[in-house]
Enzyme design. Sequence first.
Site, PDB file in Angstrom:
ATOM      1  N   HIS A 197     -28.597  63.574 -86.496  1.00 47.63           N
ATOM      2  CA  HIS A 197     -28.326  63.046 -87.842  1.00 47.63           C
ATOM      3  C   HIS A 197     -29.498  63.273 -88.790  1.00 47.63           C
ATOM      4  CE1 HIS A 197     -25.210  60.170 -85.825  1.00 47.63           C
ATOM      5  NE2 HIS A 197     -24.855  61.449 -85.763  1.00 47.63           N
ATOM      6  N   HIS A 201     -17.732  63.642 -89.889  1.00 46.96           N
ATOM      7  CA  HIS A 201     -18.888  63.373 -89.037  1.00 46.96           C
ATOM      8  C   HIS A 201     -19.123  64.519 -88.053  1.00 46.96           C
ATOM      9  CE1 HIS A 201     -22.087  61.032 -87.306  1.00 46.96           C
ATOM     10  NE2 HIS A 201     -21.695  61.518 -86.138  1.00 46.96           N
ATOM     11  N   ASP A 228     -22.592  66.464 -87.541  1.00 46.32           N
ATOM     12  CA  ASP A 228     -23.250  66.740 -86.253  1.00 46.32           C
ATOM     13  C   ASP A 228     -23.518  68.234 -86.091  1.00 46.32           C
ATOM     14  OD1 ASP A 228     -23.410  64.140 -85.279  1.00 46.32           O
ATOM     15  OD2 ASP A 228     -21.531  64.273 -84.162  1.00 46.32           O
ATOM     16  N   HIS A 252     -21.273  68.412 -79.324  1.00 45.53           N
ATOM     17  CA  HIS A 252     -22.663  68.851 -79.270  1.00 45.53           C
ATOM     18  C   HIS A 252     -22.902  69.963 -78.256  1.00 45.53           C
ATOM     19  CE1 HIS A 252     -24.113  65.899 -82.029  1.00 45.53           C
ATOM     20  NE2 HIS A 252     -23.623  64.912 -81.325  1.00 45.53           N
TER      21      HIS A 252
HETATM   22 ZN   LIG Z   1     -23.154  62.137 -84.768  1.00 42.20          ZN
END
Ligand SMILES: [Zn+2]
Length: 314
Positions: free
Chosen positions: A80, A237, A241, A264
């Site tokens: 973030h 969001h 990321d 991720h």
């Molecule tokens: Zn995140």
Amino acid sequence: MLGQRQQTIGQSISASGVGLHSGSPSKVSLSPAPVDNGIVFRRKVNSHVETCQASIRNLRPMELCTAVGSNGFQIQTTEHVLSALWGFGIDNAFIDIDSEEVPAMDGSAAPFAKLIQLAGILPQERPRTYLKILEPIHIGDDNRGISILPSPFPRITYTIDYDHQLIQQQTYEHEWSTVEFEANIAHARTFAFSHEVEALWDRGLGKGGSLDNTIVFTETGMMNEGTLRFPDECVRHKVLDLIGDLALLSIHVIGHIIGKRSGHHLHTQLVQAILDNPEAWTLVGPPEKHATDLADLVKQDSIHAMPLPANSAF
Ligand SMILES: [Zn+2]
């Protein structure tokens, strides 16, 4: 966009909070850094200061978040604060931290974006180099994956698909600009599902998670009071990321990234795949310093991170 100068921030500025996974208190300070420095984490260990470049070569396997480490220290949940820096086009900065996890703040990148705005964005004397994609690169499969395709400008198209009445299928198109990032991406918060949160706690993760920093969806609604910040806050969001994970490339990329139920692990795999396929891109802008860095990176062995659920909400 080409020909833009490298940027840092105008002054040092700090924020404190707790780590989402560790639950530990944490303070970060963002500071200006010289040209060609990149983004570097620093931590005081005893009487000296250790450094860790925000780079894919320092990626550490971690569940549910992105982590980097070197020189005997590790920082988790980097995505973030890195998203705020990268989203605002900051090339060079130091991130001083006094714990092993970046504070969760409100679960979005907005508090870090606010810090950067307060510190000011400072153009530097040297032009920025870009990595321009010439050939597509794909990671994953038809169900869940991420690709980067040639494009005249940086773009992200992200799609998620959750069987929940407040989410379902969402697609977001992000055309890279500071204004677009600040208005439409930075404020989107981390999300999780109530059954996942309990499972995380059982495993000692998510200790700092609360309704102040995570949207928690129940079977039929959400635990948080009020409403979502955007109807499609979840996919925004995921874009946030992804931008934070792209910072680990250490160079701004010109291409069209298409993410589908990604996360991720796939984001960082894409960054590594870009570096592993130098025939798929070219450098534009003054190449000397970054070209050397990238050549060094490409020589590194591929990162063999442990397989993780790619669609995890964090
Ligand atoms: Zn995140």
